[in-house]
Scaffold this motif. Structure first.
Motif, PDB file in Angstrom:
ATOM      1  N   GLY A 151      14.755  71.152  34.391  1.00 53.51           N
ATOM      2  CA  GLY A 151      14.606  71.858  33.121  1.00 53.51           C
ATOM      3  C   GLY A 151      13.198  72.386  32.957  1.00 53.51           C
ATOM      4  O   GLY A 151      12.228  71.632  33.109  1.00 53.51           O
ATOM      5  N   SER A 152      13.087  73.670  32.661  1.00 55.68           N
ATOM      6  CA  SER A 152      11.770  74.304  32.568  1.00 55.68           C
ATOM      7  C   SER A 152      11.687  75.224  31.362  1.00 55.68           C
ATOM      8  O   SER A 152      12.689  75.787  30.917  1.00 55.68           O
ATOM      9  CB  SER A 152      11.474  75.114  33.834  1.00 55.68           C
ATOM     10  N   VAL A 153      10.475  75.385  30.868  1.00 54.36           N
ATOM     11  CA  VAL A 153      10.209  76.351  29.804  1.00 54.36           C
ATOM     12  C   VAL A 153       9.433  77.515  30.413  1.00 54.36           C
ATOM     13  O   VAL A 153       8.270  77.357  30.810  1.00 54.36           O
ATOM     14  CB  VAL A 153       9.419  75.711  28.644  1.00 54.36           C
ATOM     15  N   HIS A 154      10.095  78.670  30.528  1.00 59.10           N
ATOM     16  CA  HIS A 154       9.446  79.895  30.993  1.00 59.10           C
ATOM     17  C   HIS A 154       9.261  80.904  29.850  1.00 59.10           C
ATOM     18  O   HIS A 154       8.500  81.851  29.988  1.00 59.10           O
ATOM     19  CB  HIS A 154      10.269  80.581  32.082  1.00 59.10           C
ATOM     20  N   PHE A 155      10.023  80.698  28.781  1.00 61.63           N
ATOM     21  CA  PHE A 155       9.993  81.638  27.663  1.00 61.63           C
ATOM     22  C   PHE A 155       9.609  80.908  26.385  1.00 61.63           C
ATOM     23  O   PHE A 155      10.104  79.811  26.103  1.00 61.63           O
ATOM     24  CB  PHE A 155      11.372  82.288  27.470  1.00 61.63           C
ATOM     25  N   VAL A 156       8.709  81.527  25.619  1.00 62.95           N
ATOM     26  CA  VAL A 156       8.268  80.959  24.343  1.00 62.95           C
ATOM     27  C   VAL A 156       8.507  81.990  23.247  1.00 62.95           C
ATOM     28  O   VAL A 156       7.810  83.011  23.180  1.00 62.95           O
ATOM     29  CB  VAL A 156       6.782  80.555  24.395  1.00 62.95           C
ATOM     30  N   GLY A 169      20.242  75.710  27.771  1.00 61.61           N
ATOM     31  CA  GLY A 169      19.546  74.466  28.084  1.00 61.61           C
ATOM     32  C   GLY A 169      20.199  73.779  29.266  1.00 61.61           C
ATOM     33  O   GLY A 169      21.319  74.124  29.667  1.00 61.61           O
ATOM     34  N   PRO A 170      19.518  72.806  29.860  1.00 62.07           N
ATOM     35  CA  PRO A 170      20.043  72.122  31.051  1.00 62.07           C
ATOM     36  C   PRO A 170      21.440  71.531  30.883  1.00 62.07           C
ATOM     37  O   PRO A 170      22.249  71.555  31.814  1.00 62.07           O
ATOM     38  CB  PRO A 170      19.001  71.023  31.297  1.00 62.07           C
ATOM     39  N   MET A 218      13.447  70.346  24.447  1.00 61.52           N
ATOM     40  CA  MET A 218      14.363  70.343  25.592  1.00 61.52           C
ATOM     41  C   MET A 218      14.728  68.920  25.982  1.00 61.52           C
ATOM     42  O   MET A 218      15.909  68.589  26.151  1.00 61.52           O
ATOM     43  CB  MET A 218      13.725  71.053  26.791  1.00 61.52           C
ATOM     44  N   VAL A 219      13.719  68.065  26.111  1.00 61.10           N
ATOM     45  CA  VAL A 219      13.958  66.685  26.532  1.00 61.10           C
ATOM     46  C   VAL A 219      14.795  65.940  25.494  1.00 61.10           C
ATOM     47  O   VAL A 219      15.678  65.139  25.834  1.00 61.10           O
ATOM     48  CB  VAL A 219      12.618  65.969  26.784  1.00 61.10           C
ATOM     49  N   GLU A 220      14.563  66.216  24.229  1.00 63.15           N
ATOM     50  CA  GLU A 220      15.272  65.507  23.158  1.00 63.15           C
ATOM     51  C   GLU A 220      16.702  65.999  22.959  1.00 63.15           C
ATOM     52  O   GLU A 220      17.586  65.217  22.600  1.00 63.15           O
ATOM     53  CB  GLU A 220      14.495  65.648  21.847  1.00 63.15           C
ATOM     54  N   THR A 221      16.963  67.288  23.180  1.00 59.70           N
ATOM     55  CA  THR A 221      18.275  67.853  22.826  1.00 59.70           C
ATOM     56  C   THR A 221      19.115  68.293  24.014  1.00 59.70           C
ATOM     57  O   THR A 221      20.337  68.416  23.880  1.00 59.70           O
ATOM     58  CB  THR A 221      18.099  69.071  21.893  1.00 59.70           C
ATOM     59  N   SER A 222      18.497  68.543  25.167  1.00 54.98           N
ATOM     60  CA  SER A 222      19.243  69.021  26.343  1.00 54.98           C
ATOM     61  C   SER A 222      18.546  68.518  27.600  1.00 54.98           C
ATOM     62  O   SER A 222      18.160  69.289  28.475  1.00 54.98           O
ATOM     63  CB  SER A 222      19.315  70.555  26.342  1.00 54.98           C
ATOM     64  N   ASP A 246      16.487  77.229  32.207  1.00 56.85           N
ATOM     65  CA  ASP A 246      15.554  77.473  31.117  1.00 56.85           C
ATOM     66  C   ASP A 246      16.038  76.810  29.837  1.00 56.85           C
ATOM     67  O   ASP A 246      17.241  76.615  29.643  1.00 56.85           O
ATOM     68  CB  ASP A 246      15.398  78.976  30.889  1.00 56.85           C
ATOM     69  N   PHE A 247      15.083  76.463  28.998  1.00 58.01           N
ATOM     70  CA  PHE A 247      15.416  75.961  27.671  1.00 58.01           C
ATOM     71  C   PHE A 247      14.954  76.976  26.643  1.00 58.01           C
ATOM     72  O   PHE A 247      13.759  77.261  26.520  1.00 58.01           O
ATOM     73  CB  PHE A 247      14.760  74.612  27.389  1.00 58.01           C
ATOM     74  N   ILE A 248      15.938  77.546  25.930  1.00 57.45           N
ATOM     75  CA  ILE A 248      15.657  78.454  24.818  1.00 57.45           C
ATOM     76  C   ILE A 248      16.542  78.008  23.666  1.00 57.45           C
ATOM     77  O   ILE A 248      17.770  78.056  23.774  1.00 57.45           O
ATOM     78  CB  ILE A 248      15.957  79.926  25.186  1.00 57.45           C
ATOM     79  N   PRO A 249      15.962  77.491  22.594  1.00 59.36           N
ATOM     80  CA  PRO A 249      16.762  76.902  21.508  1.00 59.36           C
ATOM     81  C   PRO A 249      17.870  77.835  21.028  1.00 59.36           C
ATOM     82  O   PRO A 249      17.651  79.030  20.802  1.00 59.36           O
ATOM     83  CB  PRO A 249      15.730  76.659  20.402  1.00 59.36           C
ATOM     84  N   GLY A 250      19.074  77.273  20.901  1.00 60.05           N
ATOM     85  CA  GLY A 250      20.202  78.043  20.413  1.00 60.05           C
ATOM     86  C   GLY A 250      20.777  79.021  21.421  1.00 60.05           C
ATOM     87  O   GLY A 250      21.746  79.729  21.124  1.00 60.05           O
TER      88      GLY A 250
END
Length: 278
Positions: free
Chosen positions: A96-101, A83-84, A145-149, A76-80
């Motif tokens: 890498g997936s986004v399940h949480f917003v 991440g992958p 996610m793609v840009e940072t991890s 999952d990618f959750i800022p801070g």
């Protein structure tokens, strides 16, 4: 390359998936259990089992003649928070997936692909019932996610559409929605990541189209963004579920190859409705 076993929310041990993959004469099998997250999550791997999982996949890879086996995680990618890149050094690849917003008022991460009632709670409490803001934030997180991890493979890129039952929230032809997709694809193109074509929504009957939708697949083809075909299997019997039908769709759009992890490297393979061919 997108599979879940009983190390997370999948059904059955790793060995059952290996046996099924061998019976199907598959080229490569990648395990990608849901990575541990730093909060309670019933469908994620427990952090204390991670080393056991990696060792188990390695052992199978050394003892499964005729089938290449790779160790991965769906992260999952959750800022801070996660991440992958946090797991990449231990793995052959990452999904890498986004399940949480963002999070609900009590601080609980808001899951966007679970029960519709839970989706509605975040829709109302976090985004004041503004679906455009929800969708825009979802794709903003995907781009971040793609840009940072950046993962090896971007997972089920438009899965949030499963909450759009009967099109009650938005139309995928809306200019603002397509702009979010196009921005995201441009970000992915710059990164070199692979986009998965995921069939789980089809065989679960949660979507009438794969993730991503056919018009998005058309855009991927136009932009020469590499794809791979995954079933997101949570049971060995689903390893190639809806592959023939989806391969036919991909061919009709114009795709000639899909990416496969083979001999330790991601390589393009020609394909048809019966499988891969050199």
């Amino acid at each position: 390359m997108h599979t879940h076993s009983n190390f997370c929310d999948g059904k059955g041990p790793l060995s059952d998936y290996v046996a099924r993959a061998q019976a199907l004469n598959m080229t490569s099998l990648g395990f990608s259990s849901h990575a541990p997250v730093p909060f309670d999550c019933k469908w994620c791997m427990k952090a204390e089992r991670l080393d056991e999982y990696i060792a188990a996949v390695k052992s199978l890879a050394q003892n499964s003649a005729g089938l290449e086996i790779y160790r991965g995680l769906e992260v999952d990618f959750i800022p801070g928070m996660i991440g992958p890149k946090d797991f990449a050094s231990k793995l052959d690849y990452t999904v890498g997936s986004v399940h949480f917003v963002d999070a609900l008022p009590d601080g609980t991460p808001w899951e966007i692909d679970g029960l519709h009632t839970l989706f509605l709670e975040g829709y109302e409490k976090i985004f004041q019932s503004n679906i455009r803001d929800v969708i825009s934030r979802y794709y903003e997180l995907t781009r971040a996610m793609v840009e940072t991890s950046c993962p090896t493979v971007v997972g089920h890129i438009d899965k949030i559409k499963i909450q759009n039952v009967d099109g009650k929230f938005f139309d995928e032809h809306d200019a603002w929605y397509q702009d979010q997709i196009n921005q995201t694809l441009r970000t992915i193109q710059k990164s070199g990541a692979i986009v998965e074509v995921n069939t789980r929504g089809l065989y679960q009957k949660k979507s009438t189209t794969p993730y991503p939708s056919p018009w998005v697949l058309q855009r991927l083809h136009e932009e020469n963004i590499p794809i791979t075909l995954n079933s997101d299997a949570h049971h060995p019997d689903d390893l190639t579920n809806q592959f023939p039908e989806t391969a036919a769709l991909l061919s009709s759009i114009g795709f000639k190859t899909i990416m496969v992890l083979h001999e330790g490297t991601w390589k393009p393979f020609s394909f048809n409705t019966h499988g891969l061919h050199p």
